[in-house]
Design a protein around this motif. Structure first.
Motif, PDB file in Angstrom:
ATOM      1  N   ARG A  40       1.063  27.230   8.499  1.00 14.01           N
ATOM      2  CA  ARG A  40       2.043  27.512   9.544  1.00 14.01           C
ATOM      3  C   ARG A  40       2.984  26.345   9.792  1.00 14.01           C
ATOM      4  NH1 ARG A  40       0.084  29.740  14.811  1.00 14.01           N
ATOM      5  NH2 ARG A  40       2.233  30.551  14.732  1.00 14.01           N
ATOM      6  N   ILE A  41       2.511  25.120   9.530  1.00 15.51           N
ATOM      7  CA  ILE A  41       3.346  23.936   9.705  1.00 15.51           C
ATOM      8  C   ILE A  41       2.783  22.805   8.858  1.00 15.51           C
ATOM      9  CG2 ILE A  41       2.040  23.117  11.723  1.00 15.51           C
ATOM     10  CD1 ILE A  41       4.708  22.049  12.847  1.00 15.51           C
ATOM     11  N   HIS A  42       3.672  21.969   8.310  1.00 19.08           N
ATOM     12  CA  HIS A  42       3.277  20.771   7.567  1.00 19.08           C
ATOM     13  C   HIS A  42       3.558  19.544   8.428  1.00 19.08           C
ATOM     14  CE1 HIS A  42       2.593  22.604   3.572  1.00 19.08           C
ATOM     15  NE2 HIS A  42       3.535  23.455   3.944  1.00 19.08           N
ATOM     16  N   VAL A  43       2.645  18.585   8.417  1.00 21.48           N
ATOM     17  CA  VAL A  43       2.802  17.363   9.204  1.00 21.48           C
ATOM     18  C   VAL A  43       2.538  16.154   8.311  1.00 21.48           C
ATOM     19  CG1 VAL A  43       2.156  18.512  11.355  1.00 21.48           C
ATOM     20  CG2 VAL A  43       0.391  17.411   9.979  1.00 21.48           C
ATOM     21  N   ASP A  44       2.869  14.970   8.821  1.00 18.67           N
ATOM     22  CA  ASP A  44       2.802  13.755   7.993  1.00 18.67           C
ATOM     23  C   ASP A  44       1.576  12.890   8.244  1.00 18.67           C
ATOM     24  OD1 ASP A  44       5.114  14.229   6.545  1.00 18.67           O
ATOM     25  OD2 ASP A  44       6.397  13.341   8.076  1.00 18.67           O
ATOM     26  N   LEU A  95       0.845  -1.199   0.000  1.00 14.91           N
ATOM     27  CA  LEU A  95       0.000   0.000   0.000  1.00 14.91           C
ATOM     28  C   LEU A  95       0.876   1.243   0.000  1.00 14.91           C
ATOM     29  CD1 LEU A  95      -2.762   1.402   0.249  1.00 14.91           C
ATOM     30  CD2 LEU A  95      -2.580   1.118   2.747  1.00 14.91           C
ATOM     31  N   ASP A  96       0.696   2.090  -1.011  1.00 17.50           N
ATOM     32  CA  ASP A  96       1.463   3.325  -1.128  1.00 17.50           C
ATOM     33  C   ASP A  96       0.524   4.513  -1.273  1.00 17.50           C
ATOM     34  OD1 ASP A  96       4.085   2.283  -1.024  1.00 17.50           O
ATOM     35  OD2 ASP A  96       3.939   1.657  -3.125  1.00 17.50           O
ATOM     36  N   GLU A  97       0.878   5.625  -0.603  1.00 16.99           N
ATOM     37  CA  GLU A  97       0.134   6.871  -0.791  1.00 16.99           C
ATOM     38  C   GLU A  97       0.700   7.624  -1.984  1.00 16.99           C
ATOM     39  OE1 GLU A  97      -0.391  11.254   1.259  1.00 16.99           O
ATOM     40  OE2 GLU A  97       0.006   9.537   2.572  1.00 16.99           O
ATOM     41  N   GLN A  98      -0.188   8.050  -2.873  1.00 18.46           N
ATOM     42  CA  GLN A  98       0.215   8.837  -4.033  1.00 18.46           C
ATOM     43  C   GLN A  98      -0.858   9.879  -4.313  1.00 18.46           C
ATOM     44  OE1 GLN A  98       3.040   8.816  -5.583  1.00 18.46           O
ATOM     45  NE2 GLN A  98       3.951   6.897  -4.837  1.00 18.46           N
ATOM     46  N   ASN A  99      -0.520  10.861  -5.137  1.00 20.64           N
ATOM     47  CA  ASN A  99      -1.497  11.846  -5.579  1.00 20.64           C
ATOM     48  C   ASN A  99      -2.337  11.261  -6.704  1.00 20.64           C
ATOM     49  OD1 ASN A  99      -0.525  13.896  -3.819  1.00 20.64           O
ATOM     50  ND2 ASN A  99       1.209  14.177  -5.195  1.00 20.64           N
ATOM     51  N   ARG A 118       3.641  18.583   1.934  1.00 18.14           N
ATOM     52  CA  ARG A 118       3.485  19.263   0.652  1.00 18.14           C
ATOM     53  C   ARG A 118       3.153  18.290  -0.480  1.00 18.14           C
ATOM     54  NH1 ARG A 118       5.226  24.507   0.816  1.00 18.14           N
ATOM     55  NH2 ARG A 118       6.463  25.110   2.651  1.00 18.14           N
ATOM     56  N   SER A 119       3.597  17.057  -0.370  1.00 16.24           N
ATOM     57  CA  SER A 119       3.363  16.077  -1.434  1.00 16.24           C
ATOM     58  C   SER A 119       2.021  15.357  -1.304  1.00 16.24           C
ATOM     59  CB  SER A 119       4.489  15.040  -1.448  1.00 16.24           C
ATOM     60  OG  SER A 119       4.523  14.334  -0.213  1.00 16.24           O
ATOM     61  N   SER A 120       1.296  15.573  -0.214  1.00 16.74           N
ATOM     62  CA  SER A 120       0.053  14.830   0.020  1.00 16.74           C
ATOM     63  C   SER A 120      -1.062  15.344  -0.883  1.00 16.74           C
ATOM     64  CB  SER A 120      -0.383  14.945   1.483  1.00 16.74           C
ATOM     65  OG  SER A 120      -0.866  16.251   1.751  1.00 16.74           O
ATOM     66  N   SER A 121      -1.988  14.466  -1.225  1.00 18.14           N
ATOM     67  CA  SER A 121      -3.127  14.856  -2.052  1.00 18.14           C
ATOM     68  C   SER A 121      -4.012  15.859  -1.324  1.00 18.14           C
ATOM     69  CB  SER A 121      -3.943  13.621  -2.449  1.00 18.14           C
ATOM     70  OG  SER A 121      -4.353  12.894  -1.303  1.00 18.14           O
TER      71      SER A 121
END
Length: 242
Positions: free
Chosen positions: A164-168, A70-74, A142-145
């Motif tokens: 203000r902040i990016h999280v995973d 399972l991979d996360e992609q746009n 930034r890379s998340s859909s």
């Protein structure tokens, strides 16, 4: 040196053939080890954080000889990967062009704005995204859909979100929201699943796009191995049960 149009077409066919050969070797090796098969599934961040974990866990418990990568992609990468044979199944937003792939309705959800308790928007009931863009956001990577959808939608409104902040992960996003760092755009199903804190609240969005559908895409179902068709059927039945 550039490829001619004929060379570009040949390259696509060669890549697909090599991918099929690689899949064949992987599946034959899996049979030798007593596994029935391996499935490559690509999905967007929302479905991985909400609908897929329970559905996949149930399937894998009933099918111990099947492995899932399972991979996360746009959304665009998912369509390309399934089309070119780099993935077997994809889960993404229904409004995304499928590029000739077979598609099946999977799940319904809606996007909401999550705010800290006591925030000026917390008791608004319903708002437009345009109203939320005056405030700072806690954003996914930034890379998340999810984040790319937020930026694209804000851009259509002539704005850019102040992140203000990016999280995973959505769980970490909600923790920062509860700590009054900013507000967030999340699927309501994720808010429900992770709502263990009293430090934040969900505000409905009136924008038409806030209500979203997910779909599953794949190549020719009839040419897929039995374990692949079995997973597809399981996911569709799981979505019907809500």
């Amino acid at each position: 040196m550039d490829l001619t149009p004929a060379g570009e077409m040949l390259l696509q066919h060669v890549a697909r053939v090599l991918s099929d050969v690689e899949m064949m070797h992987g599946e034959l090796a899996a049979f030798a080890k007593g596994m029935r098969g391996s499935i490559r599934l690509q999905a967007n961040s929302s479905s991985i954080s909400s609908h897929l974990p329970k559905a996949l866990a149930m399937f894998m418990a009933d099918n111990p000889q099947v492995n899932i990568e399972l991979d996360e992609q746009n959304r665009d990468e998912i369509v390309l990967a399934v089309r070119d044979g780099a993935a077997d199944l994809g889960v993404l937003a229904s409004e995304t062009e499928s590029g000739g792939l077979q598609s099946f309705p999977f799940a319904q959800d809606r996007l909401v704005i999550v705010t800290p308790k006591g925030h000026v928007l917390a008791d608004a009931g319903q708002i437009r995204l345009l109203d939320a863009l005056d405030h700072g956001f806690v954003g996914m990577s930034r890379s998340s859909s999810n984040f790319q959808f937020l930026v694209q939608t804000a851009t259509r409104l002539g704005r850019h979100p102040n992140v203000r902040i990016h999280v995973d992960s959505f769980q970490v996003l909600l923790q920062f929201v509860a700590s009054n760092v900013g507000i967030g755009l999340v699927p309501y199903s994720i808010y429900q699943n992770l709502n263990a804190s009293t430090g934040y609240a969900a505000v409905e969005l009136t924008d038409a796009w806030a209500r979203r559908s997910l779909k599953i895409v794949t190549r020719d179902v009839d040419r897929q191995p039995p374990f692949m068709r079995s997973l597809l059927e399981h996911l569709l039945k799981f979505s019907e049960r809500g």
